[in-house]
Design an enzyme around this catalytic site. Structure first.
Site, PDB file in Angstrom:
ATOM      1  N   LYS A 278       0.891  14.402   0.979  1.00 52.02           N
ATOM      2  CA  LYS A 278      -0.470  14.688   0.507  1.00 52.02           C
ATOM      3  C   LYS A 278      -0.660  16.180   0.223  1.00 52.02           C
ATOM      4  O   LYS A 278      -1.627  16.600  -0.378  1.00 52.02           O
ATOM      5  CB  LYS A 278      -1.494  14.195   1.523  1.00 52.02           C
ATOM      6  CG  LYS A 278      -1.473  12.670   1.696  1.00 52.02           C
ATOM      7  CD  LYS A 278      -2.497  12.210   2.713  1.00 52.02           C
ATOM      8  CE  LYS A 278      -2.368  10.748   3.101  1.00 52.02           C
ATOM      9  NZ  LYS A 278      -3.006   9.824   2.139  1.00 52.02           N
TER      10      LYS A 278
ATOM     11  N   THR B   8      -8.455   6.692  -1.852  1.00 52.44           N
ATOM     12  CA  THR B   8      -9.809   6.160  -1.992  1.00 52.44           C
ATOM     13  C   THR B   8     -10.844   7.250  -1.763  1.00 52.44           C
ATOM     14  O   THR B   8     -11.964   7.148  -2.243  1.00 52.44           O
ATOM     15  CB  THR B   8     -10.057   4.979  -1.023  1.00 52.44           C
ATOM     16  OG1 THR B   8      -9.472   5.292   0.236  1.00 52.44           O
ATOM     17  CG2 THR B   8      -9.447   3.705  -1.563  1.00 52.44           C
TER      18      THR B   8
ATOM     19  N   LYS C 136      -8.218  13.864   4.565  1.00 55.04           N
ATOM     20  CA  LYS C 136      -7.355  12.684   4.533  1.00 55.04           C
ATOM     21  C   LYS C 136      -6.313  12.883   5.614  1.00 55.04           C
ATOM     22  O   LYS C 136      -6.226  13.963   6.185  1.00 55.04           O
ATOM     23  CB  LYS C 136      -6.682  12.527   3.170  1.00 55.04           C
ATOM     24  CG  LYS C 136      -6.046  13.827   2.653  1.00 55.04           C
ATOM     25  CD  LYS C 136      -5.429  13.654   1.289  1.00 55.04           C
ATOM     26  CE  LYS C 136      -6.424  13.787   0.148  1.00 55.04           C
ATOM     27  NZ  LYS C 136      -6.735  12.525  -0.498  1.00 55.04           N
ATOM     28  N   ARG C 137      -5.528  11.859   5.920  1.00 49.35           N
ATOM     29  CA  ARG C 137      -4.507  12.044   6.936  1.00 49.35           C
ATOM     30  C   ARG C 137      -3.585  13.211   6.579  1.00 49.35           C
ATOM     31  O   ARG C 137      -3.331  13.483   5.409  1.00 49.35           O
ATOM     32  CB  ARG C 137      -3.691  10.746   7.102  1.00 49.35           C
ATOM     33  CG  ARG C 137      -4.448   9.688   7.864  1.00 49.35           C
ATOM     34  CD  ARG C 137      -4.766  10.122   9.278  1.00 49.35           C
ATOM     35  NE  ARG C 137      -3.552  10.163  10.057  1.00 49.35           N
ATOM     36  CZ  ARG C 137      -3.180   9.227  10.922  1.00 49.35           C
ATOM     37  NH1 ARG C 137      -3.956   8.189  11.159  1.00 49.35           N
ATOM     38  NH2 ARG C 137      -2.051   9.337  11.585  1.00 49.35           N
TER      39      ARG C 137
ATOM     40  N   HIS D  16       0.800  -1.235   0.000  1.00 54.07           N
ATOM     41  CA  HIS D  16       0.000   0.000   0.000  1.00 54.07           C
ATOM     42  C   HIS D  16       0.823   1.272   0.000  1.00 54.07           C
ATOM     43  O   HIS D  16       0.258   2.360   0.120  1.00 54.07           O
ATOM     44  CB  HIS D  16      -0.924   0.051   1.218  1.00 54.07           C
ATOM     45  CG  HIS D  16      -1.996  -0.982   1.209  1.00 54.07           C
ATOM     46  ND1 HIS D  16      -3.270  -0.739   0.754  1.00 54.07           N
ATOM     47  CD2 HIS D  16      -1.980  -2.275   1.590  1.00 54.07           C
ATOM     48  CE1 HIS D  16      -3.995  -1.838   0.873  1.00 54.07           C
ATOM     49  NE2 HIS D  16      -3.234  -2.784   1.376  1.00 54.07           N
TER      50      HIS D  16
ATOM     51  N   LYS E 225     -14.632   8.446  -3.563  1.00 55.25           N
ATOM     52  CA  LYS E 225     -15.870   8.779  -2.833  1.00 55.25           C
ATOM     53  C   LYS E 225     -16.392  10.151  -3.246  1.00 55.25           C
ATOM     54  O   LYS E 225     -17.595  10.337  -3.432  1.00 55.25           O
ATOM     55  CB  LYS E 225     -15.608   8.743  -1.320  1.00 55.25           C
ATOM     56  CG  LYS E 225     -15.269   7.350  -0.806  1.00 55.25           C
ATOM     57  CD  LYS E 225     -14.651   7.356   0.595  1.00 55.25           C
ATOM     58  CE  LYS E 225     -13.961   6.019   0.858  1.00 55.25           C
ATOM     59  NZ  LYS E 225     -13.033   6.047   1.997  1.00 55.25           N
TER      60      LYS E 225
HETATM   61  C1  26W Z   1       3.915   0.837  10.002  1.00 53.83           C
HETATM   62  C2  26W Z   1       3.169   2.105   9.988  1.00 53.83           C
HETATM   63  C3  26W Z   1       2.244   2.183   8.853  1.00 53.83           C
HETATM   64  C4  26W Z   1       0.876   2.130   9.107  1.00 53.83           C
HETATM   65  C5  26W Z   1       0.001   2.172   8.067  1.00 53.83           C
HETATM   66  C6  26W Z   1       2.696   2.273   7.575  1.00 53.83           C
HETATM   67  C7  26W Z   1       1.831   2.326   6.534  1.00 53.83           C
HETATM   68  C8  26W Z   1       0.472   2.271   6.770  1.00 53.83           C
HETATM   69  C9  26W Z   1      -0.507   2.255   5.629  1.00 53.83           C
HETATM   70  C10 26W Z   1       0.063   1.510   4.465  1.00 53.83           C
HETATM   71  C11 26W Z   1      -0.931   3.612   5.268  1.00 53.83           C
HETATM   72  C12 26W Z   1      -2.105   3.637   4.349  1.00 53.83           C
HETATM   73  O1  26W Z   1      -3.228   3.689   4.795  1.00 53.83           O
HETATM   74  N1  26W Z   1      -1.855   3.642   3.042  1.00 53.83           N
HETATM   75  C13 26W Z   1      -2.904   3.954   2.103  1.00 53.83           C
HETATM   76  O2  26W Z   1      -3.559   2.796   1.670  1.00 53.83           O
HETATM   77  C14 26W Z   1      -4.683   3.123   0.876  1.00 53.83           C
HETATM   78  C15 26W Z   1      -5.410   1.843   0.551  1.00 53.83           C
HETATM   79  O3  26W Z   1      -4.702   1.091  -0.367  1.00 53.83           O
HETATM   80  C16 26W Z   1      -4.265   3.891  -0.362  1.00 53.83           C
HETATM   81  O4  26W Z   1      -5.421   4.282  -1.048  1.00 53.83           O
HETATM   82  C17 26W Z   1      -3.443   5.107   0.008  1.00 53.83           C
HETATM   83  O5  26W Z   1      -2.934   5.709  -1.156  1.00 53.83           O
HETATM   84  C18 26W Z   1      -2.304   4.706   0.931  1.00 53.83           C
HETATM   85  O6  26W Z   1      -1.616   5.849   1.400  1.00 53.83           O
END
Ligand code: 26W
Length: 811
Positions: free
Chosen positions: A552, A654, A546-547, A358, A658
Site C-alpha cells: 500500500k 474501498t 488503511k492497513r 480478494h 469513501k
Molecule cells: C489468511 C490471512 C488473510 C486475511 C485477510 C489474507 C487475506 C485477507 C483479506 C483478503 C485481506 C483484505 O481485506 N483484502 C482486501 O479486500 C478488499 C475488499 O474486496 C479490497 O478492497 C482490498 O483491495 C483487499 O486488499
C-alpha cells in the site's frame, strides 16, 4: 409496529422506559448513560425483530431463495446510528431522549466499535449486509462471535503495541442468543470405511465435540421491508463433562478441555494479506462453516424438504478462501448424513457455492498442510483427496501429458492443500472485486481454470454503504445534496449524477468549501480530544488510512513528506501552503517491517516538530487505533486521498470510494477500483501517477534495479540518505537498505521507481489547491457526483443477478 415510520416519540419513550425498568430496575431519572444506551439498543432490537418477523412471513409465503454470506470477518463498527437512521426514526428518538436530558450523539458515543475484521474484506461484508437489507434480498451473514475483535493499537515511542479489544460489554446488547439453533462441530478422531451392501459406509469416531451457539444481530435496510441477520457462532464446551476424568479426580483437566473448546471463538486473527498455517485458525474456519451449513441444511429441510432442491433455494457465498472448507463440509453432510451419492452431492455443492477472490498477493493465498487437516479433520481430508483425485483425472483426460499445467491446478500438491483452487473447483461462479483485479486473476493465478471454464469467471466491483459513509458521516454534505438534487440519491446512489449540473454554480461550490471546512474543524477537534494533537484546520488535509502494508506504500507517502521536509530545511521561508499529512493504520502484530514503517512516520513527525517554523507548514499526524468510527470522522474531513498502492497489488480498495464520495481529490495509481474511478470522473478530475500494472510486470521481467533511480535522482538520494541518517535521534538505515539493497530484492514495491512521478503529482495537486480553489471545488463536486456507481447497493444487485440468481422480495 410493522410500519416503523408510524412509531411515535411517545411510543419510543415508553419502549425505553420499559427496558430500563425491566432490565435495570431503574426509572429514567436514576439511569446511567450506559443503562440508557442499552435500553435504547434493546428498543431498536425490538423494532427490528418485529420487522424481521414480518419479512419472514413474506419469505415463507413466497418460498424465496436466500443468500448466505460466509465470512470470517464483519467489520461492523457502531450500529445504533445506522439502524436508527435506516429505520427513519431519528427525530422520534431524539425527542424521546430529550425527555431524559440526553442527545442521540451522547448515546452514539457510548457504543464500542464491533471490530470483528481486519480491513477491507471485513468492512465490505458489513456494507453488504446493509445493502442486502435495503434491496429487500433475503440474506443471512455467518461469522464468528469473537470475544476480542481486532486489537486496540497503542503506539508507545513509535512502536505499535496490541491491546485486547474488549467489545462485548457494550456490544453484546445487539446480540440475541439462539440456543434453539445450537449444534455441534466435531474435530480430531478417526474415520473407518466399510463396504456394505448399500455401498461404502463411513464411520467417524473418537472425535472431540464443540458446541456452536449462535448469536443473531439484525441489520436494518433503508426504507425497505427486509432485515438482514448476521449469525455469529460462539464456541462452547459441550456441557457434558468427561465423567471418567471427573470421577478420577482430574477436575482441572476437565476444565482445561473446556477452555480448549472455547478458545476457538476467543479472538480474531489479526493478519491481513498474510497467511499463517495455525491449527487454531483452521479450527475457526471449520467451526464457522460446519455450524453454518448444519444450520442452512436444517432450515432447508424444515422449509422445503428434499436437499436436491438446495441450489434453487440457497446461494452460499464464500468470501475469500477462509470459509472454503464449506465445500468438503457440504459434501460430507450430503453424503454421510443424508445418503447422497458423490456425483449428486457434487452437483448440488457446485451449484450452491460462489466464491470471491480478494487478493493476488502470494503470501495471502491460503494453503494448509495436508497432515494438519488429516489430523484435525480426518473426514474432510478424505473428501478433499477425492475431490482432488477426480479433478486431476478429468484433467488428465482433457490435457494428456500436460503434467505441469495439471499440477498447478491440483487441490493437493506436495503435502499442501490449496484453498484457492478448491474454491474455484467447488463453485459455479468466481469473481474478482474490480475490473482490473478480475482481469488479473484470469490471466495469472486462475489462468488454467479460466481456460477450462471461461464462463465461471466474472467481475463485481466493490461498493460501499453510501448511507453510512455519506448520509450519516457527513450530514452537512448530505444536506447540500438534498437541497440541490432532492433525496432520491439516498436510496438510489446513481442519482448523485444529477449533482454534476451544479459544477458551475458558484454558490454551491462555495457551500461545498464551507462544508469541508466544518468537517476539517470537527476532525481537528476530535484529534485533539483523542490524542492531544493540534491540527491547523486551514492546512491541506492529506490522508492515507488503511492497513499498514508494504504494497500500500505508506513508505512512498513518507518519502514525499521527507522530500518536502528537506526543501523546508534548506529554505524555512519557502512559500508553501501548510499541509497536514494524516496517517491511520494498524499493522499485523507479527509484521515487523510494517511496524518499522509506523515508527519511521512517528519519528519523522517528532523530528519536524523540533522546527516550529517548518512544522507550521508541514505537519505529520499518526492517528492511533484507526477504526470504523475514526474513519467516519476522518474521511469527510479529507481533501487529498492517498490511493498509492503498487499497480496490480490492491484488489480494489474501498476507502478510495469513501473519500471520493466525500469530495476528496484522489492521488492514485491505476490500481484496483482507482481505474474505474478515473474512467468515471475522467482524467481531469483525478491525479494518476506511476507505473501501470502491465508496466510493473514488464519492469520485473526485465529486472528491476532500484538503485539506478537512486543514482539518477538527486532528490531521491537525499530522501534515502535522510532515512538512513534517521529522525528524532533514531536511524532508519534498515529501511534505507530495504530500498537499496534489500534481499531477495531491493524495494519490492517499487517506491523508488514511482517516486518521481508521485512527488510531481503531489506538487501539481497542492499547487492547484493554492492557485485555483474554484477548480478544486469543481473537481470535488465531480467526484461526489461520480461516486454513485460505487454504492454497495449496485454491487449487491450485480451479485444477485449474475451470481446468486436471487430476486428481491416484497410483500
Ligand atoms: C489468511 C490471512 C488473510 C486475511 C485477510 C489474507 C487475506 C485477507 C483479506 C483478503 C485481506 C483484505 O481485506 N483484502 C482486501 O479486500 C478488499 C475488499 O474486496 C479490497 O478492497 C482490498 O483491495 C483487499 O486488499
Amino acid at each position: 409496529m410493522s410500519n416503523t415510520k408510524n412509531i411515535t416519540e411517545k411510543e419510543v419513550q415508553a419502549l425505553i422506559q420499559g427496558k430500563l425498568s425491566r432490565y435495570f430496575g431503574v426509572a429514567p431519572k436514576e439511569a446511567t448513560k450506559d443503562q440508557i444506551y442499552k435500553a435504547v439498543v434493546m428498543s431498536v432490537r425490538d423494532i427490528l425483530l418485529e420487522k424481521r418477523q414480518q419479512f419472514h412471513k413474506v419469505m415463507r409465503s413466497k418460498n424465496g431463495k436466500r443468500v448466505y454470506y460466509m465470512c470470517m470477518e464483519f467489520l461492523l463498527g457502531r450500529s445504533l446510528k445506522n439502524n436508527i437512521y435506516n429505520l427513519g426514526l431519528g427525530d422520534e428518538y431524539a425527542k424521546a431522549l430529550k425527555g431524559f436530558g440526553l442527545t442521540l450523539d451522547d448515546l452514539y458515543e457510548q457504543e464500542p466499535d464491533a471490530g470483528l475484521g481486519n480491513g477491507g474484506l471485513g468492512r465490505l461484508a458489513a456494507c453488504f449486509m446493509d445493502a442486502l437489507a435495503t434491496g429487500n434480498y433475503p440474506a443471512m451473514g455467518y461469522s464468528i462471535r469473537y470475544d476480542y475483535g481486532l486489537f486496540k493499537q497503542k503506539i508507545v515511542d513509535g512502536w505499535q503495541m496490541e491491546l485486547p479489544d474488549i467489545w462485548l460489554p457494550g456490544g453484546e446488547v445487539w446480540l440475541t442468543q439462539r440456543s434453539d439453533k445450537a449444534c455441534t462441530v466435531k474435530f480430531d478422531g478417526w474415520v473407518r470405511e466399510d463396504w456394505t451392501e448399500n455401498g461404502l459406509k463411513v464411520t467417524y469416531g473418537g472425535y472431540k465435540e464443540v458446541e456452536a451457539l449462535p448469536y443473531d444481530m439484525m441489520i436494518s435496510g433503508k426504507d425497505s421491508e427486509a432485515v438482514s441477520v448476521l449469525r455469529l457462532w460462539r464456541a462452547r464446551n459441550i456441557s457434558h463433562f468427561d465423567m471418567k476424568l471427573f470421577s478420577q479426580g482430574d477436575y482441572l483437566r476437565c476444565m482445561e478441555e473446556e477452555n480448549e473448546a472455547e478458545v476457538i471463538s476467543k479472538v480474531l486473527y489479526p493478519a491481513d494479506d498474510h497467511y499463517e498455517g495455525k491449527s487454531l485458525r483452521l479450527k475457526q474456519q471449520y467451526f464457522l462453516v460446519s455450524a453454518s451449513l448444519q444450520n442452512i441444511i436444517n432450515d432447508h429441510k424444515h422449509r422445503y424438504g428434499p436437499l436436491n432442491l438446495l441450489p434453487q433455494q440457497a446461494a452460499i457465498h464464500i468470501n475469500d478462501t477462509h470459509p472454503a472448507l464449506a465445500i468438503p463440509e457440504l459434501m460430507r453432510l450430503l453424503m454421510d448424513e443424508n445418503g447422497f451419492t458423490w456425483d449428486d452431492a457434487w452437483a448440488i455443492t457446485t451449484a450452491t457455492f460462489a466464491y470471491t477472490n480478494h487478493t493476488v498477493m502470494a503470501e495471502a493465498l491460503e494453503t494448509w498442510q495436508e497432515d494438519l487437516i488429516a489430523r484435525r479433520l480426518p473426514r474432510i481430508h478424505m473428501i478433499l483427496k477425492e475431490i482432488n483425485r477426480r479433478f486431476c483425472n478429468d484433467l488428465w483426460e482433457r490435457f494428456p501429458g500436460q503434467h505441469q499445467f495439471i499440477e498447478k491446478m491440483a487441490v493437493i500438491s506436495n503435502g499442501q492443500v490449496r484453498m484457492a483452487n478448491l474454491s474455484v473447483i467447488g463453485s459455479h461462479k468466481v469473481n474478482g472485486v474490480s475490473a482490473l483485479h478480475s482481469d488479473i486473476i484470469k490471466k495469472s493465478i486462475f489462468n488454467g481454470f479460466y481456460q477450462i471454464w471461461p464462463d465461471k469467471f466474472t467481475n463485481v466491483t466493490n461498493g460501499i454503504a453510501h448511507r453510512r459513509w455519506l448520509c450519516q458521516a457527513n450530514p452537512e454534505l448530505s444536506g447540500l445534496l438534498t437541497d440541490c438534487i432532492g433525496d432520491g440519491y439516498v436510496k438510489n446512489a446513481a442519482e448523485l449524477e444529477k449533482f454534476k449540473k451544479f459544477v458551475n454554480d458558484d454558490s454551491v461550490l462555495k457551500r461545498l468549501q464551507e462544508i469541508k471546512r466544518i468537517k476539517k474543524q470537527q476532525f481537528a477537534d476530535y484529534a485533539f480530544k483523542k490524542e492531544g494533537v493540534t491540527i491547523d484546520p486551514d492546512s491541506i488535509f492529506d490522508v492515507q488510512a488503511k492497513r499498514m502494508h508494504e504494497y500500500k506504500r505508506q513508505l512512498l507517502n513518507a518519502m514525499n513528506v521527507i522530500s518536502l521536509y528537506a526543501e523546508l530545511l534548506d529554505d524555512p521561508n519557502k512559500d508553501i501552503h501548510p499541509q497536514t499529512f494524516i496517517f491511520g493504520a494498524k499493522a499485523a502484530s507479527g509484521y515487523l517491517r510494517a511496524k518499522q514503517f509506523i515508527k519511521l512516520i512517528c519519528y519523522l513527525a517528532e523530528d519536524i516538530k523540533k522546527h516550529p517554523k517548518i512544522n507550521e507548514k508541514l505537519n505529520v499526524v499518526y492517528m492511533e487505533n484507526y477504526n470504523v468510527t475514526m474513519a467516519e470522522c476522518m474521511i469527510p474531513a479529507t481533501e487529498v486521498s492517498e490511493q498509492i498502492s503498487l499497480a496490480g497489488k490492491e484488489a480494489s480498495g474501498t476507502s478510495n470510494m469513501k473519500f471520493m464520495l466525500n469530495g476528496a481529490l484522489t492521488i492514485g495509481t491505476l490500481d484496483g477500483a482507482n481505474v474505474e474511478m478515473s474512467e468515471t470522473v475522467g482524467d481531469d478530475n483525478i491525479f494518476i501517477f506511476g507505473l501501470r500494472a502491465d508496466e510493473v510486470d514488464e519492469v520485473w521481467s526485465r529486472g528491476y534495479n532500484a538503485s539506478s533511480y537512486y543514482n539518477q535522482n538527486q532528490r531521491l538520494r537525499r530522501v534515502v540518505e535522510m532515512i538512513a541518517r534517521g529522525f528524532n535521534g533514531e536511524s532508519f538505515a534498515e529501511i534505507a537498505n530495504y530500498l537499496l539493497t534489500g534481499t531477495p530484492v531491493a524495494d519490492p514495491y517499487m517506491c523508488m521507481a514511482d517516486f518521481d512521478s508521485y512527488t510531481a503529482t503531489q506538487k501539481k495537486v497542492k499547487d492547484l489547491y493554492v492557485q485555483d480553489q474554484k477548480k478544486w471545488a469543481q473537481i470535488s463536486l465531480m467526484n461526489i457526483a461520480g461516486a454513485g456507481v460505487f454504492a454497495a447497493d449496485r454491487s449487491i444487485k450485480e451479485y444477485a443477478e449474475n451470481i446468486w440468481n436471487l430476486k428481491p422480495l416484497k410483500a
